[in-house]
Scaffold this motif. Structure first.
Motif, short mmCIF file in Angstrom:
data_model
loop_
_atom_site.label_atom_id
_atom_site.label_comp_id
_atom_site.label_asym_id
_atom_site.label_seq_id
_atom_site.Cartn_x
_atom_site.Cartn_y
_atom_site.Cartn_z
N TYR A 142 -35.51 27.14 -30.94
CA TYR A 142 -36.74 27.68 -30.36
C TYR A 142 -36.78 27.48 -28.85
O TYR A 142 -37.02 28.41 -28.08
N ASN A 187 -34.94 29.69 -26.23
CA ASN A 187 -35.52 30.96 -25.80
C ASN A 187 -36.78 30.78 -24.95
O ASN A 187 -37.05 31.59 -24.08
N TYR A 188 -37.58 29.75 -25.22
CA TYR A 188 -38.89 29.64 -24.57
C TYR A 188 -39.06 28.41 -23.68
O TYR A 188 -39.71 28.47 -22.66
N GLY A 189 -38.54 27.29 -24.09
CA GLY A 189 -38.68 26.08 -23.29
C GLY A 189 -40.02 25.41 -23.44
O GLY A 189 -40.97 25.96 -23.99
N ILE A 205 -42.23 24.55 -21.18
CA ILE A 205 -43.34 25.04 -20.37
C ILE A 205 -44.08 26.16 -21.10
O ILE A 205 -45.30 26.11 -21.25
N ARG A 206 -43.35 27.14 -21.58
CA ARG A 206 -44.00 28.26 -22.27
C ARG A 206 -44.55 27.85 -23.63
O ARG A 206 -45.53 28.40 -24.09
N ASP A 207 -43.89 26.90 -24.28
CA ASP A 207 -44.32 26.51 -25.62
C ASP A 207 -45.49 25.53 -25.60
O ASP A 207 -46.46 25.71 -26.32
N HIS A 261 -48.40 25.67 -21.23
CA HIS A 261 -49.39 26.71 -20.98
C HIS A 261 -50.38 26.90 -22.12
O HIS A 261 -51.42 27.51 -21.94
N SER A 262 -50.09 26.35 -23.26
CA SER A 262 -51.02 26.52 -24.38
C SER A 262 -51.68 25.18 -24.73
O SER A 262 -52.84 24.95 -24.43
N THR A 322 -32.71 25.81 -20.14
CA THR A 322 -34.15 25.82 -20.42
C THR A 322 -34.67 24.39 -20.51
O THR A 322 -34.15 23.58 -21.27
#
Length: 131
Positions: free
Chosen positions: A22, A25-27, A29-31, A34-35, A96
């Protein structure tokens, strides 16, 4: 007036092999940042809403998010989980980031000058005790 800093720590403890696919692809920070992290900060730092109605809560959270100062690159640390053999990218096979730390500031009257210290990554708690 009496708060020196606020610390938000989130350790991803699921299987590194599963997360590696996982994170590749996203890392982190994005996973996570930010959420989950920003949601936590928004809930913690918001002013009391006029009611418990969802829209009133959302409005207060949005005020906090809009008040977050742009993060300077000097206030950010990125990294990757390293396994025992020293292979840094064994899990992601990419550059990533799987570790993120930063100091963030909220520019409003309540939180003026109080850093929000964020730290998140794979295996933080597990690796904390192995040294």
């Amino acid at each position: 007036k009496y708060i020196r800093n606020v610390q938000v720590v989130f350790s991803e403890e699921t299987s590194a092999e599963t997360q590696g696919r996982y994170f590749g692809n996203y890392g982190i920070i994005r996973d996570i940042v930010h959420s989950h992290i920003l949601q936590t900060i928004a809930l913690f730092a918001m002013e009391p809403p006029v009611s418990l109605d969802g829209e009133d809560i959302r409005d207060e959270k949005v005020k906090v998010l809009r008040s977050i100062r742009k993060v300077d690159i000097e206030d950010v640390v990125l990294g990757q989980l390293k396994d025992a053999s020293g292979d840094v990218d064994r899990y992601t096979k990419s550059m990533t980031p799987t570790y993120f730390a930063a100091a963030m500031y909220i520019d409003n009257a309540r939180w003026d000058g109080v850093p929000f210290l964020i730290k998140t990554g794979m295996g933080l708690m597990e690796n904390r005790y192995s040294r």
